[in-house]
Design an enzyme around this catalytic site. Structure first.
Site, PDB file in Angstrom:
ATOM      1  N   GLU A  97      42.897  44.016  45.727  1.00  0.00           N
ATOM      2  CA  GLU A  97      43.209  42.949  44.766  1.00  0.00           C
ATOM      3  C   GLU A  97      41.945  42.118  44.510  1.00  0.00           C
ATOM      4  OE1 GLU A  97      45.786  42.584  43.011  1.00  0.00           O
ATOM      5  OE2 GLU A  97      47.550  43.339  44.078  1.00  0.00           O
TER       6      GLU A  97
ATOM      7  N   GLU B  87      53.764  47.196  42.514  1.00  0.00           N
ATOM      8  CA  GLU B  87      53.381  45.900  43.104  1.00  0.00           C
ATOM      9  C   GLU B  87      53.706  44.743  42.173  1.00  0.00           C
ATOM     10  OE1 GLU B  87      50.921  42.393  43.987  1.00  0.00           O
ATOM     11  OE2 GLU B  87      50.870  43.656  42.183  1.00  0.00           O
ATOM     12  N   GLU B  88      53.677  44.988  40.869  1.00  0.00           N
ATOM     13  CA  GLU B  88      53.944  43.909  39.916  1.00  0.00           C
ATOM     14  C   GLU B  88      55.415  43.518  39.872  1.00  0.00           C
ATOM     15  OE1 GLU B  88      51.662  42.266  38.758  1.00  0.00           O
ATOM     16  OE2 GLU B  88      49.878  43.510  38.568  1.00  0.00           O
TER      17      GLU B  88
ATOM     18  N   ASP C  91      43.089  44.097  37.477  1.00  0.00           N
ATOM     19  CA  ASP C  91      44.319  44.108  38.290  1.00  0.00           C
ATOM     20  C   ASP C  91      45.079  45.401  38.073  1.00  0.00           C
ATOM     21  OD1 ASP C  91      46.362  43.269  39.958  1.00  0.00           O
ATOM     22  OD2 ASP C  91      47.346  42.055  38.419  1.00  0.00           O
TER      23      ASP C  91
ATOM     24  N   HIS D 141      47.286  49.251  43.841  1.00  0.00           N
ATOM     25  CA  HIS D 141      48.539  49.591  43.155  1.00  0.00           C
ATOM     26  C   HIS D 141      48.257  50.226  41.801  1.00  0.00           C
ATOM     27  CE1 HIS D 141      48.481  45.966  40.523  1.00  0.00           C
ATOM     28  NE2 HIS D 141      48.077  45.300  41.598  1.00  0.00           N
TER      29      HIS D 141
ATOM     30  N   ASP E 273      50.405  50.347  39.128  1.00  0.00           N
ATOM     31  CA  ASP E 273      51.030  49.716  37.970  1.00  0.00           C
ATOM     32  C   ASP E 273      50.235  48.510  37.484  1.00  0.00           C
ATOM     33  OD1 ASP E 273      51.761  48.415  40.407  1.00  0.00           O
ATOM     34  OD2 ASP E 273      53.370  47.357  39.374  1.00  0.00           O
TER      35      ASP E 273
END
Length: 413
Positions: A174, A150-151, A116, A87, A89
């Site tokens: 991840e 995703e966040e 992350d 992801h 973001d």
């Protein structure tokens, strides 16, 4: 022997320090919810980076003004395809000092998103680039997908899963310390409503206390439903769970409440869905109603994810992808002093893999770094993990998408 030669050839195609420099560039581009267009600048940077490498790449708008990035390393045909996904973001900087200037201290690179999950993004981008530069002939396509949001609620992965895209295998990057995650729970939020009848608190017997009705259901959940959930067991994830996290009812202590609302979540094992859980929960209402005929209550799924389902993920340990990544993990970490555990693992956190398994039948979660560093004010990634991710992703690409080419290479040896 053939794959080892190709692996060495591919590794030689990246320059010393290039991976770290790429990660530092990604960290420098803010892509959190407090900046306009959030991931747009990062998406454009990644698209240009791939195009500069001679790799086809396009932006695909997932929601207005926020695009996914999809790059493709085209194979010669006849092989299976591999998707590397992460992801775009991050969470906001919060209290992190100098969050967007990557700082190296020893073997650690600090910065927002380092673990992350821009570390995984950099390793995945370099995987496609080094294979392309090396001239290795891949039988199948290798894809990179950088997805948005995703966040928050994962609109990017949700869009990709419904875009017509397909791949045989997928790796979600991840942070797992490069352990191979093959399962995680899903999560569904619910709301329960209980009706009553208000009267003055001096004559409560003339009304119906909605909080008392809610407490009857809560007691049933504790005494009957939760013990039944404990009887279900997944070898890597344990049992499903339910947590009541919110309760609201009444207006004043002197008034019998005519309404009580409860908010709760249910964690789902592979094979369970929010709809199946709802059907079970409606049976708990029926059980309380059978014991208390005047009971009144209802349960519904709460749309806290904007219509994006957050189901569980599960892939067989017999998957070729799992075996390839476990082999890569064993090779990568065999020289360490501690014994290497090459068994697949279950994860306690949710990932976009749950959505992408709809378009990639065999999918794992495997990325560099420790999940405990995610969102922290001291976020960092160990550079050893970053390079391990790069090598393991290359290994999996050669083992899966390069199979036909490997066969031809072996014949020439």
């Amino acid at each position: 022997m053939g794959q080892a030669r190709l692996m060495n050839q591919d590794m030689a195609a990246s320059a010393p320090g290039e991976l770290e420099e790429l990660l530092a560039s990604l960290i420098a581009i803010e892509s959190h919810s407090e900046v306009p267009e959030q991931e747009m600048r990062l998406a454009v940077y990644i698209q240009q980076w791939f195009q500069d490498q001679g790799i086809e790449c396009q932006l695909q708008e997932a929601i207005p003004g926020r695009p996914n990035v999809l790059a493709r390393l085209v194979g010669s045909g006849g092989g299976q395809s591999l998707l590397l996904n992460g992801h775009l973001d991050t969470v906001p900087p919060y209290g992190m000092k100098g969050p967007f200037k990557a700082i190296r201290i020893g073997d650690r690179l600090y910065g927002r998103g380092s673990v992350d999950m821009k570390g995984a993004l950099a390793a995945m981008m370099m995987t496609l680039a080094s294979i392309h530069r090396s001239g290795v002939s891949m039988a199948g396509d290798v894809f990179f997908a950088g997805t948005i949001g995703e966040e928050t609620y994962s609109p990017g992965a949700y869009h990709l899963a419904r875009s017509g895209f397909r791949a045989d295998y997928a790796v979600v990057g991840e942070p797992t310390g490069m352990r191979v995650g093959i399962a995680h729970k899903g999560v569904a939020w619910f709301e329960a409503d209980f009706a009553g009848r208000s009267v003055h608190g001096s004559v409560p017997e003339q009304g119906v206390n909605a909080i008392y009705r809610a407490s009857r259901w809560i007691n049933y959940i504790q005494d009957h439903y939760l013990p039944k959930l404990k009887l279900r067991n997944h070898p890597l994830l344990g049992s499903p769970s339910l947590n009541i996290g919110m309760i609201q009812g009444g207006t004043r202590p002197v008034i019998v409440p005519n309404y009580c609302a409860i908010g709760f979540e249910r964690r789902l094992l592979p094979g369970e869905t929010a709809e199946l859980a709802l059907a079970e929960l409606e049976l708990t209402l029926a059980a309380v109603r059978e014991e208390h005929p005047d009971f009144d209550g209802g349960i519904r799924i709460a749309d806290n994810f904007h219509g994006v389902p957050h189901g569980p993920m599960g892939t067989s340990a017999d998957s070729l992808l799992v075996k390839a990544m476990l082999e890569a993990y064993q090779t990568e970490f065999a020289a360490e002093d501690t014994p290497v555990n090459v068994e697949p693992i279950g994860l306690q956190f949710w990932t976009d893999g749950a959505l992408l398994q709809e378009i990639c039948p065999e999918i794992i979660v495997c990325g560099p770094g420790n999940i405990e560093q995610a969102h922290s004010d001291e976020e960092y990634i160990e550079l050893g993990q970053l390079h391990s991710a790069y090598r393991m992703y290359v290994h999996s690409a050669l083992a899966l998408s390069g199979q036909a080419a490997l066969g031809a290479e072996e014949e020439r040896l």
